[in-house]
Design an enzyme around this catalytic site. Sequence first.
Site, mmCIF file in Angstrom:
data_model
loop_
_atom_site.group_PDB
_atom_site.id
_atom_site.type_symbol
_atom_site.label_atom_id
_atom_site.label_comp_id
_atom_site.label_asym_id
_atom_site.label_seq_id
_atom_site.Cartn_x
_atom_site.Cartn_y
_atom_site.Cartn_z
ATOM 1 N N TYR A 91 0.821 -1.201 0.000
ATOM 2 C CA TYR A 91 0.000 0.000 0.000
ATOM 3 C C TYR A 91 0.863 1.261 0.000
ATOM 4 O O TYR A 91 1.804 1.390 0.782
ATOM 5 C CB TYR A 91 -0.896 -0.013 1.240
ATOM 6 C CG TYR A 91 -2.009 0.993 1.238
ATOM 7 C CD1 TYR A 91 -3.154 0.780 0.489
ATOM 8 C CD2 TYR A 91 -1.941 2.146 2.011
ATOM 9 C CE1 TYR A 91 -4.198 1.695 0.498
ATOM 10 C CE2 TYR A 91 -2.979 3.062 2.037
ATOM 11 C CZ TYR A 91 -4.107 2.829 1.274
ATOM 12 O OH TYR A 91 -5.144 3.738 1.288
ATOM 13 N N SER A 186 1.216 -7.737 2.080
ATOM 14 C CA SER A 186 0.256 -6.735 2.533
ATOM 15 C C SER A 186 -0.785 -6.484 1.438
ATOM 16 O O SER A 186 -1.497 -7.407 1.053
ATOM 17 C CB SER A 186 0.970 -5.460 2.966
ATOM 18 O OG SER A 186 0.104 -4.619 3.692
ATOM 19 N N GLN A 187 -0.884 -5.265 0.879
ATOM 20 C CA GLN A 187 -1.796 -5.056 -0.240
ATOM 21 C C GLN A 187 -1.435 -5.967 -1.406
ATOM 22 O O GLN A 187 -2.308 -6.508 -2.099
ATOM 23 C CB GLN A 187 -1.740 -3.605 -0.696
ATOM 24 C CG GLN A 187 -2.604 -3.301 -1.921
ATOM 25 C CD GLN A 187 -2.466 -1.867 -2.372
ATOM 26 O OE1 GLN A 187 -3.327 -1.039 -2.109
ATOM 27 N NE2 GLN A 187 -1.363 -1.551 -3.043
ATOM 28 N N ASP A 272 1.816 -8.204 14.400
ATOM 29 C CA ASP A 272 1.401 -7.327 13.311
ATOM 30 C C ASP A 272 0.184 -6.511 13.733
ATOM 31 O O ASP A 272 -0.910 -7.050 13.916
ATOM 32 C CB ASP A 272 1.080 -8.164 12.071
ATOM 33 C CG ASP A 272 0.952 -7.334 10.805
ATOM 34 O OD1 ASP A 272 0.733 -6.109 10.912
ATOM 35 O OD2 ASP A 272 1.056 -7.916 9.708
ATOM 36 N N HIS A 301 4.550 -6.034 11.042
ATOM 37 C CA HIS A 301 4.074 -6.100 9.659
ATOM 38 C C HIS A 301 5.189 -6.396 8.652
ATOM 39 O O HIS A 301 4.901 -6.749 7.512
ATOM 40 C CB HIS A 301 3.353 -4.805 9.301
ATOM 41 C CG HIS A 301 2.531 -4.885 8.052
ATOM 42 N ND1 HIS A 301 1.597 -5.876 7.837
ATOM 43 C CD2 HIS A 301 2.516 -4.103 6.930
ATOM 44 C CE1 HIS A 301 1.034 -5.704 6.655
ATOM 45 N NE2 HIS A 301 1.581 -4.653 6.076
#
Length: 322
Positions: A91, A186-187, A272, A301
Amino acid sequence: MFTDLPLDELRNYRPPRPEPPGFDAFWQRTLDEARDRDLDARFTEVDAGLARLRTHDVTFSGFGGHRIRGWFLFPRAAEGPLPCVVQYLGYGGGRGMVHDWLLWPSAGYATLVMDTRGQSGPNRPGDTPDPVGSGNPGVPGKMTQGLLHPEDYYYRRLFTDAVRAVEAARGHAAVDAGRIVVAGGSQGGAAALATAGLVPGLAGALIDVPFLTHVRRAVDLTDRGPYGELTRYFAGARGHIDTALHTLDHFDGLNFAARATTPALFGTALRDEVVPPSTGFAAYHHYAGEKELKVWRFNAHEGGGGEQRAAEIAFVRRLFGG
C-alpha cells in the site's frame, strides 16, 4: 502491546466467510468487461545498466482499458521460456526503479512487476494514474474510494489490473504461460490472493501478511495503517457502515481463498498491528489449495523479511524442480 488470539487458537481459527450473494457473477462480469478491451501488452526494452538482465518498460490495459505500467525482467542468458513471478505491491507505493526487483531474475526466473494505479511513495514512486473518481465522500487514501457500491470500489479496479497483469505475462515469448506464480505482501498479498482465486492454471502463489482479508474482524481490532481509513470513515458515516461492509465483502480475501487451488506459501506475524494475525490465519485456513504457512512469532508487519523471501525462493524451486 498489541494482542490477538493465542497461537494455539490461531492454528485452528476458521471463521465463517462473509460471502455476498452473486459473488462469482460479480467477478465474472467484471473480468468479462475488462477482456472486452484489447490487452495490448507492450514490452519496450530499456537500458537500466543491468548487464546480465534484459529489462523492459511494460504497459497493458487493465480495468476500464486504463493503461497500467510495470517492469519486466529476465536473465539475459536464459534459454527457453521461463517461469515468471508476477509481483504486486504494498500500500502506498509504486513500481519504483528497475533495480528494485532483482530477486526473481537472480534466481533464474522472469518477473513482471505491476505498478499500482493511483499510488506512489518516496521510496517507490508510481507511474500509473487512476482516472476514476470517487462517487462518495471519504477520507484520504484508497480504502474509502467508491466504498458505498461494489461496482465503484477502488479494489475492483486494482484486482482486475492484477488479473490482466498475469495475462500480459503469459503473452510474452520469454515466459512459460503454464508456470506463473503470483506474489506480494500486505496489499500485494491481497492482490496475489484475489488473483489466485480468480485465475485458473496458476503454478503457485506467495501470499505474505495479506491485507484486506477477514475485514469485518480487522476493523474491530486495529485502526493502524489502511484499516484506519475505514475506522475513521465509519466514525463519521455511521449510517453507511452496513452498506460499506457489504461492499467490502466482495473484496474479502476469505472468499478468494475458498476458490484458490494453486499451491501457496503464506506468511504471518504475531505482532502485526497493521494486519492482525487472526485475519491471515483465517485466509490460510480457508485456502482450498495445497498450502504452507510461515509464522513469525515476534515480528510485526515486516513479517519474516529476508527469511520469508528465502522460504519463497525454496518454495518456487520445489514447484519448478530447480
